[in-house]
Every structure is written in structure tokens, then in C-alpha cells.
Design a protein around this motif. Structure first.
Motif, short mmCIF file in Angstrom:
data_model
loop_
_atom_site.label_atom_id
_atom_site.label_comp_id
_atom_site.label_asym_id
_atom_site.label_seq_id
_atom_site.Cartn_x
_atom_site.Cartn_y
_atom_site.Cartn_z
N VAL A 237 1.03 -1.01 -0.27
CA VAL A 237 0.44 0.05 0.11
C VAL A 237 0.99 1.29 -0.03
CG1 VAL A 237 -1.89 1.43 1.41
CG2 VAL A 237 -1.46 -1.37 1.70
N LEU A 238 0.88 2.04 -1.07
CA LEU A 238 1.86 3.20 -1.22
C LEU A 238 0.57 4.37 -0.58
CD1 LEU A 238 3.47 3.10 -4.66
CD2 LEU A 238 4.18 2.06 -2.38
N LEU A 239 0.99 5.14 0.16
CA LEU A 239 0.23 6.13 1.53
C LEU A 239 1.04 8.06 1.02
CD1 LEU A 239 1.31 4.51 4.54
CD2 LEU A 239 -0.42 4.49 3.51
N SER A 240 -0.40 8.24 0.23
CA SER A 240 0.26 9.98 0.42
C SER A 240 0.30 10.21 1.10
CB SER A 240 -1.43 10.29 0.15
OG SER A 240 -1.98 10.61 1.44
N PRO A 241 1.70 11.09 0.78
CA PRO A 241 2.03 12.34 1.76
C PRO A 241 1.32 12.85 3.08
CG PRO A 241 2.33 13.26 -1.00
CD PRO A 241 1.07 12.27 -0.36
#
Length: 307
Positions: A237-241
């Protein structure tokens, strides 16, 4: 294997069976936030820390107690007293870690960068708990010169026996090699954190050996992000800033079906991130920790694991 070559690491890691050991801990330990206050030395390289007037000791104590109560519903969780002389001691996972190496339990004492945190490594009660109560063998890295802040710097996939170690002022390459050996890991990837990041576990979590939360902006090299995402696909899961800033990457799985994070981190999760965790078989549980987060860490930082 210990390497900076992300592609070579990925090739080896993909071939490792999840038979190194249990993916999640059998118990946990905390240290109470007694003396909770701004530690100026730690603030010098932790951009997540708030100003001194934002620290609320009473609220931090109440939230820490809520955390203890919540985790105790999932696994045995003990809490050691804090010490006003060590205001960062509520983050014990940087100082004490455990592992089973060749089937035998051991505990490791890390070498902290700042003197205010080096005091934590001398605690006779925590050492005695592992030495005399649990009968674990000790590996003491606290007096050698290389910083190696244990599972703050080193995120471990316990199922495969692999480490993901971000280098910064809190862990240099020599320190990472010491951790790799002390924890008996099969393979460790070394990489640079992005400028301004101090610990890997703020930007990366490996969950029950089968999923990962990754904050891409926390890594200096996008190739490292790509390798980690490939290793844990389809559950990377690539998390947002915004999720990154809310400490969503500072999460932990303490059982096969739950991921724990702060309530602020859970509120920041996008529907896509929540759905991705659900697809990996992980429900989200959270505890309000905004007062503790003023000290520059969140839920995962509070939790020491006993394997």
C-alpha cells in the motif's frame, strides 16, 4: 546477505519461504510516559516533534494507558515504569528488541545516537526481565560506537527473516550490519532515507509478513520503493503524503488479522488504502495518540515486541 542493491535483494527475498519464525509477536511491552516532555537532543533530528508547549503529560499518560488496555485484548502486554530522566523512553522499540536465532531466544540492546536516549539502555529492570524472568540471552550493542536504533531503523519481516534498514543519523551502515547479525536475519536491504527522515518505521511497516505500508516520500531512492512494493505485491500500500504526515506508516500487526495505528493515522487513511488492507486480510484498529505524537513518534514506536 546484506546489500544496497535493491534488485539483488528482491531476487533473494522473493525466494525465501515464510518459515523463519512467527510473523507476529507472542507478547509486547511498553514503557510509561513518566516525565513526558520535549527532549531537545532528540528534537535536533526529528522533524515530527512538536514545540515544548504542545506537550500535555496528563493526556499522554491517559492515551498510553488506553493503548496498553487495547493491546492487552490481543496479546499479553506489560508496561514498565517510565523515568523523568528519560523523556523518550515511551518509545522502547528503539532500545530493546527480541528474536529467536537458531531456535533460541535473545534480546538485543541498541546503541542510541543521543545521550538522553543512551540512558534507557542501562535500565536494570528491563534487562532483568529478559535475563532473569524470560531467560533470554543478551546481545549488548549499546557501548559500541555505531548508532543502531533497532526496530526504529530496521523494519523486519519476521516470517521471512529479512530486514529493511534505512540509514540516517540514527543508524549507520556499520550499525546496520551489527543489527543484521544480532537478529540473525537472512537478508537485509540497506538504503538511504529521504532528507529529514529519522527512522524507517515512520515511513514503512511490514504487516504479518504479507503486506506493507510504504510512504514513498520517505525514501531517497525510488528504486527501493519499487523493490519493496514488488516484494509485497499485491498487498503493498503506497501511502499519500497526507497519510505519511499522519503517521499511517507507523503501524504494526500484533496478530494475523489486525493492523494497529493511531486514531489520527486511521482518520487519514484513504478509502483505497483501507480497501487494500482489507484485501490483505487486515482490519484496522486504532487508539487516540495525538498527545504522544507530539514527541515525534506514534503507535508502532511505543510497542516493544517479544518473539
Amino acid at each position: 546477505m546484506i546489500t544496497r542493491d535493491a534488485a539483488a535483494f528482491l531476487e533473494v527475498a522473493r525466494a525465501l519461504a515464510p518459515d523463519f519464525g512467527p510473523a507476529t509477536a507472542r507478547a509486547a511491552f511498553l514503557v510509561a510516559p513518566d516525565g513526558f516532555a520535549l527532549a531537545a537532543q532528540s528534537a535536533s533530528d526529528n522533524r515530527y516533534m512538536a514545540d515544548a508547549d504542545a506537550f500535555d503529560p496528563a493526556r499522554a499518560h491517559a492515551q498510553h494507558r488506553d493503548l496498553h488496555r487495547a493491546l492487552s485484548q490481543v496479546l499479553p502486554t506489560v508496561c514498565f515504569a517510565g523515568d523523568p530522566a528519560t523523556p523518550d523512553a515511551l518509545f522502547p522499540n528503539n532500545v530493546f528488541a527480541t528474536a529467536r536465532v537458531d531456535g533460541r531466544p535473545r534480546y538485543v540492546v541498541g546503541r542510541m545516537r543521543h545521550p538522553v536516549r543512551q540512558r534507557e539502555a542501562t535500565r536494570a529492570d528491563i534487562r532483568g526481565f529478559f535475563d532473569d524472568v524470560l531467560g533470554y540471552a543478551g546481545v549488548d550493542l549499546s557501548t559500541q560506537p555505531h548508532p543502531c536504533e533497532l526496530t526504529g531503523a530496521l523494519v523486519i519481516d519476521r516470517a521471512r527473516g529479512i530486514g529493511l534498514c534505512g540509514l540516517s543519523e540514527r543508524c549507520d551502515e556499520a550499525g546496520a550490519r551489527l543489527l543484521h547479525a544480532a537478529l540473525g536475519l537472512r537478508a537485509t536491504l540497506l538504503f538511504e532515507l529521504a532528507p529529514g527522515e529519522y527512522h524507517t518505521n515512520v515511513v514503512l511497516a511490514v504487516l504479518a509478513g504479507r503486506a506493507a505500508l510504504v510512504c514513498p516520500r520517505g525514501f531517497a531512492d525510488p528504486a527501493v520503493v519499487a523493490a519493496i512494493a514488488a516484494l509485497y505485491a499485491p498487498h503493498a500500500v503506497l501511502l499519500s503524503p497526507a497519510e505519511h504526515a499522519a503517521f499511517a506508516g507507523n503501524a504494526i500487526a500484533l496478530s494475523e488479522d489486525l493492523v494497529w495505528m493511531s486514531a489520527g493515522a486511521e482518520r487519514a487513511l484513504t478509502p483505497a488504502s483501507r480497501a487494500a488492507l482489507a484485501a490483505a486480510g487486515l482490519a484496522v484498529r486504532s487508539v487516540e495518540l495525538d498527545a504522544i505524537e507530539a514527541a515525534g513518534g506514534s503507535l508502532r514506536c511505543c510497542v516493544g515486541e517479544v518473539f
